[in-house]
Design a protein around this motif. Structure first.
Motif, PDB file in Angstrom:
ATOM      1  N   VAL A 138       0.860  -1.181   0.000  1.00  0.00           N
ATOM      2  CA  VAL A 138       0.000   0.000   0.000  1.00  0.00           C
ATOM      3  C   VAL A 138       0.897   1.233   0.000  1.00  0.00           C
ATOM      4  N   VAL A 139       0.690   2.124  -0.987  1.00  0.00           N
ATOM      5  CA  VAL A 139       1.443   3.380  -1.058  1.00  0.00           C
ATOM      6  C   VAL A 139       0.449   4.527  -0.982  1.00  0.00           C
ATOM      7  N   GLU A 140       0.731   5.487  -0.114  1.00  0.00           N
ATOM      8  CA  GLU A 140      -0.126   6.674   0.024  1.00  0.00           C
ATOM      9  C   GLU A 140       0.640   7.883  -0.487  1.00  0.00           C
ATOM     10  N   THR A 141       0.002   8.701  -1.329  1.00  0.00           N
ATOM     11  CA  THR A 141       0.612   9.928  -1.837  1.00  0.00           C
ATOM     12  C   THR A 141      -0.158  11.122  -1.294  1.00  0.00           C
ATOM     13  N   THR A 142       0.569  12.035  -0.659  1.00  0.00           N
ATOM     14  CA  THR A 142      -0.073  13.191  -0.022  1.00  0.00           C
ATOM     15  C   THR A 142      -0.312  14.305  -1.035  1.00  0.00           C
ATOM     16  N   ALA A 143      -1.042  15.324  -0.601  1.00  0.00           N
ATOM     17  CA  ALA A 143      -1.333  16.465  -1.462  1.00  0.00           C
ATOM     18  C   ALA A 143      -0.070  17.226  -1.835  1.00  0.00           C
ATOM     19  N   SER A 144       0.981  17.113  -1.037  1.00  0.00           N
ATOM     20  CA  SER A 144       2.239  17.808  -1.318  1.00  0.00           C
ATOM     21  C   SER A 144       3.189  16.970  -2.180  1.00  0.00           C
ATOM     22  N   GLY A 145       2.694  15.838  -2.699  1.00  0.00           N
ATOM     23  CA  GLY A 145       3.493  15.017  -3.613  1.00  0.00           C
ATOM     24  C   GLY A 145       4.465  14.081  -2.927  1.00  0.00           C
ATOM     25  N   VAL A 146       4.226  13.768  -1.657  1.00  0.00           N
ATOM     26  CA  VAL A 146       5.074  12.849  -0.904  1.00  0.00           C
ATOM     27  C   VAL A 146       4.442  11.469  -0.931  1.00  0.00           C
ATOM     28  N   SER A 147       5.222  10.448  -1.307  1.00  0.00           N
ATOM     29  CA  SER A 147       4.740   9.066  -1.335  1.00  0.00           C
ATOM     30  C   SER A 147       5.284   8.314  -0.127  1.00  0.00           C
ATOM     31  N   LEU A 148       4.418   7.532   0.524  1.00  0.00           N
ATOM     32  CA  LEU A 148       4.750   6.868   1.779  1.00  0.00           C
ATOM     33  C   LEU A 148       4.475   5.368   1.690  1.00  0.00           C
ATOM     34  N   PHE A 149       5.357   4.580   2.290  1.00  0.00           N
ATOM     35  CA  PHE A 149       5.163   3.131   2.370  1.00  0.00           C
ATOM     36  C   PHE A 149       5.759   2.628   3.673  1.00  0.00           C
ATOM     37  N   ALA A 150       5.119   1.613   4.259  1.00  0.00           N
ATOM     38  CA  ALA A 150       5.675   0.913   5.422  1.00  0.00           C
ATOM     39  C   ALA A 150       5.198  -0.531   5.378  1.00  0.00           C
ATOM     40  N   GLY A 151       6.133  -1.468   5.523  1.00  0.00           N
ATOM     41  CA  GLY A 151       5.756  -2.873   5.504  1.00  0.00           C
ATOM     42  C   GLY A 151       6.934  -3.765   5.179  1.00  0.00           C
ATOM     43  N   PRO A 152       6.695  -5.070   5.058  1.00  0.00           N
ATOM     44  CA  PRO A 152       7.789  -6.003   4.783  1.00  0.00           C
ATOM     45  C   PRO A 152       8.259  -5.922   3.338  1.00  0.00           C
ATOM     46  N   ARG A 153       9.565  -6.010   3.151  1.00  0.00           N
ATOM     47  CA  ARG A 153      10.195  -6.088   1.832  1.00  0.00           C
ATOM     48  C   ARG A 153      11.293  -7.153   1.916  1.00  0.00           C
ATOM     49  N   GLN A 154      11.565  -7.817   0.793  1.00  0.00           N
ATOM     50  CA  GLN A 154      12.583  -8.851   0.808  1.00  0.00           C
ATOM     51  C   GLN A 154      13.955  -8.258   1.076  1.00  0.00           C
ATOM     52  N   ASP A 155      14.763  -8.963   1.870  1.00  0.00           N
ATOM     53  CA  ASP A 155      16.125  -8.514   2.153  1.00  0.00           C
ATOM     54  C   ASP A 155      16.859  -8.259   0.846  1.00  0.00           C
ATOM     55  N   PRO A 156      17.480  -7.074   0.685  1.00  0.00           N
ATOM     56  CA  PRO A 156      18.026  -6.696  -0.623  1.00  0.00           C
ATOM     57  C   PRO A 156      19.383  -7.297  -0.959  1.00  0.00           C
ATOM     58  N   PHE A 157      20.035  -7.974  -0.011  1.00  0.00           N
ATOM     59  CA  PHE A 157      21.401  -8.416  -0.254  1.00  0.00           C
ATOM     60  C   PHE A 157      21.493  -9.921  -0.502  1.00  0.00           C
ATOM     61  N   PHE A 158      22.416 -10.301  -1.417  1.00  0.00           N
ATOM     62  CA  PHE A 158      22.758 -11.707  -1.650  1.00  0.00           C
ATOM     63  C   PHE A 158      23.919 -12.046  -0.726  1.00  0.00           C
ATOM     64  N   PHE A 159      23.731 -13.052   0.132  1.00  0.00           N
ATOM     65  CA  PHE A 159      24.773 -13.388   1.099  1.00  0.00           C
ATOM     66  C   PHE A 159      24.731 -14.874   1.412  1.00  0.00           C
ATOM     67  N   ASP A 160      25.831 -15.567   1.140  1.00  0.00           N
ATOM     68  CA  ASP A 160      25.961 -16.985   1.476  1.00  0.00           C
ATOM     69  C   ASP A 160      26.478 -17.062   2.912  1.00  0.00           C
ATOM     70  N   PHE A 161      25.556 -17.003   3.856  1.00  0.00           N
ATOM     71  CA  PHE A 161      25.888 -16.850   5.266  1.00  0.00           C
ATOM     72  C   PHE A 161      26.687 -18.034   5.811  1.00  0.00           C
ATOM     73  N   PHE A 162      26.283 -19.250   5.446  1.00  0.00           N
ATOM     74  CA  PHE A 162      26.930 -20.429   6.022  1.00  0.00           C
ATOM     75  C   PHE A 162      28.335 -20.626   5.444  1.00  0.00           C
ATOM     76  N   GLN A 163      28.516 -20.320   4.163  1.00  0.00           N
ATOM     77  CA  GLN A 163      29.860 -20.408   3.601  1.00  0.00           C
ATOM     78  C   GLN A 163      30.759 -19.315   4.191  1.00  0.00           C
ATOM     79  N   PHE A 164      30.189 -18.158   4.433  1.00  0.00           N
ATOM     80  CA  PHE A 164      30.949 -17.090   5.079  1.00  0.00           C
ATOM     81  C   PHE A 164      31.453 -17.535   6.449  1.00  0.00           C
ATOM     82  N   ASN A 165      30.566 -18.153   7.239  1.00  0.00           N
ATOM     83  CA  ASN A 165      30.981 -18.627   8.554  1.00  0.00           C
ATOM     84  C   ASN A 165      32.046 -19.705   8.445  1.00  0.00           C
TER      85      ASN A 165
END
Length: 230
Positions: A138-165
């Motif tokens: 859900v995105v809300e846009t205000t009268a002043s042209g501001v767009s707002l969002f809050a909620g879950p998003r997929q983690d943006p980074f690729f990381f092989d955590f177990f191989q790193f450890n």
């Protein structure tokens, strides 16, 4: 408590007590335990080349494994985007976000009531609010042209955590050969979520940027903090 920081070179019906918030410590060491005020990522960028808007995206730490629920925003945590306009590394403008009853409320951009380790909710500078998303964004846009969002998003980074450890643990034989090539590595956090607060806002509401990045582009000096109610 230590300030949690990430660095980068209409009236509302909501009633908030003007409480004092004190910044929380970030999970910056292996012995630290993730909390609902932990900042995972902070991004600030133009949505397109030559745009007159800036996008700020704050990812707060949540459960990092895909099979776990993503949790919810903590109503005792105030997230604050800080903007320095004169080069002294002290916030001149702030944008605040705080959750209440399934919605994220935004305040600012405005001069902070106080700088440094503590903050107050700028209830006299409401910016807008948006329903906190679940499965459907859900995105809300205000009268002043501001767009707002809050909620879950997929983690943006690729990381092989177990191989790193394995690589950093010399007693493990599984790390022979070091890190794996991209076609063999496993993205451990694929499908995992962070809790994101995203705002796209006209630069005219922020003030003029004064910093220059390594590419010679004029940018805002900006960082994000989280502050827990005391």
């Amino acid at each position: 408590m230590k300030k949690t920081t990430k660095l980068l070179t209409g009236a509302l019906a909501l009633l908030l007590v003007s409480a004092i918030f004190v910044a929380a410590d970030h999970i910056d060491a292996p012995s630290s335990t993730a909390t609902t005020s932990d900042i995972a990522d902070f991004f600030a960028f133009e949505p397109s080349e030559g745009s007159d808007n800036t996008v700020f995206a704050v990812d707060l730490q949540s459960d990092v494994l895909p099979e776990l629920p993503f949790g919810s925003f903590d109503e005792d945590v105030l997230t604050e985007i800080n903007i320095d306009l004169d080069g002294d590394l002290i916030e001149d403008r702030v944008i605040q976000a705080i959750a209440r009853d399934g919605r994220m409320y935004f305040f600012g951009p405005a001069s902070p009531a106080q700088t440094g380790l503590s903050s107050q909710v700028l209830t006299d500078s409401p910016l807008g609010d948006v329903e906190i998303s679940d499965a459907t964004p859900v995105v809300e846009t205000t009268a002043s042209g501001v767009s707002l969002f809050a909620g879950p998003r997929q983690d943006p980074f690729f990381f092989d955590f177990f191989q790193f450890n394995a690589v950093i643990s010399p007693e493990l034989d599984s790390a022979v050969g070091g890190f794996l090539p991209s076609d063999e590595a496993t993205d451990t956090f694929d499908g995992a979520n962070t809790l994101s607060i995203i705002i796209e806002i006209p630069n005219s509401l922020l003030g003029s940027p004064t910093a220059t990045n390594p590419l010679g582009l004029t940018v805002y000096k900006t960082w994000v903090t989280t502050n827990r109610k005391q």
